[in-house]
Write a protein that holds these residues in place. Structure first.
Motif, PDB file in Angstrom:
ATOM      1  N   UNK A  52       0.841  -1.201   0.000  1.00  0.00           N
ATOM      2  CA  UNK A  52       0.000   0.000   0.000  1.00  0.00           C
ATOM      3  C   UNK A  52       0.874   1.247   0.000  1.00  0.00           C
ATOM      4  N   UNK A  53       1.983   1.207   0.744  1.00  0.00           N
ATOM      5  CA  UNK A  53       2.914   2.333   0.736  1.00  0.00           C
ATOM      6  C   UNK A  53       3.500   2.545  -0.657  1.00  0.00           C
ATOM      7  N   UNK A  54       3.814   1.444  -1.346  1.00  0.00           N
ATOM      8  CA  UNK A  54       4.309   1.567  -2.706  1.00  0.00           C
ATOM      9  C   UNK A  54       3.270   2.151  -3.655  1.00  0.00           C
ATOM     10  N   UNK A  55       2.037   1.720  -3.524  1.00  0.00           N
ATOM     11  CA  UNK A  55       0.966   2.265  -4.368  1.00  0.00           C
ATOM     12  C   UNK A  55       0.724   3.738  -4.079  1.00  0.00           C
ATOM     13  N   UNK A  56       0.830   4.117  -2.804  1.00  0.00           N
ATOM     14  CA  UNK A  56       0.677   5.532  -2.444  1.00  0.00           C
ATOM     15  C   UNK A  56       1.748   6.383  -3.117  1.00  0.00           C
ATOM     16  N   UNK A  57       3.016   5.950  -3.014  1.00  0.00           N
ATOM     17  CA  UNK A  57       4.099   6.716  -3.629  1.00  0.00           C
ATOM     18  C   UNK A  57       3.941   6.777  -5.147  1.00  0.00           C
ATOM     19  N   UNK A  99      14.016   7.840  -5.596  1.00  0.00           N
ATOM     20  CA  UNK A  99      13.401   8.737  -4.617  1.00  0.00           C
ATOM     21  C   UNK A  99      11.974   8.311  -4.309  1.00  0.00           C
ATOM     22  N   UNK A 100      11.261   7.798  -5.293  1.00  0.00           N
ATOM     23  CA  UNK A 100       9.924   7.269  -5.034  1.00  0.00           C
ATOM     24  C   UNK A 100       9.993   6.101  -4.059  1.00  0.00           C
ATOM     25  N   UNK A 101      11.019   5.268  -4.192  1.00  0.00           N
ATOM     26  CA  UNK A 101      11.209   4.177  -3.246  1.00  0.00           C
ATOM     27  C   UNK A 101      11.486   4.691  -1.849  1.00  0.00           C
ATOM     28  N   UNK A 119       9.175  -1.376  -3.527  1.00  0.00           N
ATOM     29  CA  UNK A 119      10.283  -0.995  -4.394  1.00  0.00           C
ATOM     30  C   UNK A 119      10.115  -1.576  -5.789  1.00  0.00           C
ATOM     31  N   UNK A 120       9.505  -2.739  -5.890  1.00  0.00           N
ATOM     32  CA  UNK A 120       9.253  -3.325  -7.200  1.00  0.00           C
ATOM     33  C   UNK A 120       8.286  -2.461  -7.997  1.00  0.00           C
ATOM     34  N   UNK A 121       7.362  -1.798  -7.298  1.00  0.00           N
ATOM     35  CA  UNK A 121       6.374  -0.952  -7.971  1.00  0.00           C
ATOM     36  C   UNK A 121       6.971   0.394  -8.377  1.00  0.00           C
TER      37      UNK A 121
END
Length: 363
Positions: free
Chosen positions: A192-197, A213-215, A287-289
Motif C-alpha cells: 500500500x505504501x508503494x501504491x501511495x508513492x 526517490x519514489x522508493x 520498491x518493485x512498484x
C-alpha cells in the motif's frame, strides 16, 4: 604436617561434597550438541554432503539430551531436590533455544547457500550484459544504500519531532489523533505504501515514472510510525527529576529537551532508528512498484529506475530457469546474505555511535 597441608587435605572433593563442579552445565550442553552434531553429520555425509546437514535437528535433539543428562548426573551427585532445580532451569533454557531455532536455521541456510558467489566479482560488478554465469550485485547494493539513506533522512527527523511533541508537549485531541494515526500506519501493508508513492508521483509526472526517490518515499511511509513509537517509549523512560532539575535552574523547556532529554535517551533512540531501518531495508513489494529493476548502475535517486537488493533477489529467483538456473539461484542467495550483513553492520554502527555519544555519568 604444615598448616597449608592440613587445609589442603581437609578440603572435600566437589563430587563427594554433593555438588557438581563449576562449568558442568556448559560442558554437558556442548557435549550433547557435539554428539548429535556428529550423528547428523554422518547422516548428511551418507545422504548428500554438507548442504544436507540439519543443524536445527542437531541443536534440538542435543538440547533434549542435555536435559536428560544433567538431571541424571545431578540426581546421582546432588540429590533429588537439586536435580529437580537443575531440570527446571534446563527446561527454561531449552525453551529459549527452541525460540532461537528459526533464526539459527535461517542464518545457516543463507550462509551455506550464499557462500557460492561470495567473491570480489559479486561486489564489484553489475548485471549489465550478463546472461549466464558471472555478474554481480554492485548496482543493487548501491541502490539499497541510497534508497535507505534517503528514507532515513526523511523519516528520522519527522519521527523524532513527532515523538518529542507527543511526550513533551502533546495534550488533548491533537495528541490523541496523532497517536491513533501512527498506530494505523504501523499496520499498513508495505505494498500500500508503494501504491501511495506511485499514485502521488504519477499525478505530477505521469504513469511511467520510476525512480529511487519514489522508493525512499514509500519506505519512509513504513519507517516513520516505527520511529515514532520506539522513540516515544524511550523518551518516556527519561526520569522526570532530570527535567524538573533543569527547570529549577531556569532552563527553558526546548533547551531542556535538547540538552537533557535527548542526550540521556540517545542510546535507546539510536536502537529504535536501527530497528526502523532494518524493518524497511528488506521490503520488496513497494520498491518493485516504484523503483522497478535494472541491470545497470544508477547513482541518481531522481532519475530512471534503480535496483535494490530485495528486488535483485526476487528477479534472480524468478529468472532461475533453463541452463543458467543455478547461477541465478546462487546470485539470489548471495544477495540475501549481503543484505543480512548490511543490516548487521548498521546495527553495529548504531551501537558504537550510541556508546560514543551517550552521556558520561561521574560519581
Amino acid at each position: 604436617m604444615t598448616t597449608a597441608t592440613l587445609r589442603a587435605t581437609s578440603l572435600p572433593n566437589s563430587l563427594t561434597a554433593g555438588k557438581l563442579p563449576r562449568g558442568t552445565t556448559w560442558m554437558v550442553l556442548v557435549g550433547s550438541w557435539i554428539v548429535f552434531g556428529a550423528i547428523f553429520g554422518v547422516i548428511a555425509a551418507a545422504g548428500g554432503g554438507a548442504k544436507s546437514f540439519n543443524i536445527v535437528g542437531a541443536v534440538f535433539f542435543g538440547t533434549v539430551l542435555f536435559d536428560v543428562v544433567i538431571f541424571v548426573i545431578s540426581l546421582l551427585v546432588e540429590g533429588i531436590r537439586k536435580a529437580q532445580d537443575r531440570l527446571v532451569t534446563s527446561l527454561v533454557a531449552t525453551a529459549f533455544i527452541i525460540a532461537l531455532l528459526p533464526l539459527v536455521s535461517l542464518a545457516w541456510t543463507v550462509v551455506s547457500n550464499g557462500l557460492a558467489r561470495f567473491d570480489i566479482a559479486f561486489f564489484s560488478q553489475s548485471m549489465r550484459n550478463v546472461i549466464g554465469e558471472g555478474g554481480g550485485a554492485l548496482h543493487a547494493i548501491v541502490g539499497t544504500l541510497l534508497v535507505t539513506l534517503a528514507a532515513a533522512i526523511i523519516s528520522v527527523p519527522i519521527g523524532l519531532l513527532t515523538s518529542i511533541y507527543l511526550v513533551e508537549y502533546g495534550r488533548g485531541m491533537l495528541a490523541r489523533g496523532i497517536t491513533f494515526f501512527v498506530d494505523v500506519m504501523t499496520g499498513i501493508p508495505s505494498i500500500v505504501a508503494g501504491l501511495f508513492a506511485y499514485a502521488l508521483f504519477a499525478l505530477f509526472f505521469g504513469p511511467g515514472i520510476r525512480s529511487g526517490f519514489m522508493g525512499a518515499i514509500a519506505l519512509s511511509v513504513l519507517m516513520i510510525p516505527v520511529v515514532v513509537r520506539s522513540s516515544e517509549e524511550i523518551l518516556r523512560l527519561v526520569p522526570n527529576e532530570l527535567r524538573e532539575a533543569s527547570y529549577a535552574l531556569g532552563v527553558p523547556k526546548w533547551l531542556t529537551v535538547l540538552r537533557i532529554v535527548l542526550p540521556t535517551s540517545l542510546a535507546g533512540l539510536t536502537t529504535g532508528i536501527m530497528l526502523a531501518i532494518a524493518r524497511v531495508i528488506g521490503e520488496t513489494a513497494p520498491l518493485l512498484i516504484v523503483c522497478g529493476f535494472t541491470t545497470s548502475m544508477n547513482y541518481d535517486l531522481f532519475k530512471d529506475r534503480m535496483m535494490t537488493l530485495p528486488v535483485f533477489v526476487y528477479t534472480q529467483y524468478t529468472q532461475a530457469a533453463g541452463l543458467n538456473a543455478q547461477a541465478s539461484i546462487d546470485r539470489a542467495w548471495t544477495a540475501a546474505l549481503a543484505l543480512i550483513l548490511i543490516v548487521m553492520l548498521l546495527n553495529l554502527a548504531g551501537r558504537i555511535i550510541a556508546k560514543i555519544f551517550a552521556p558520561k555519568y561521574g560519581r
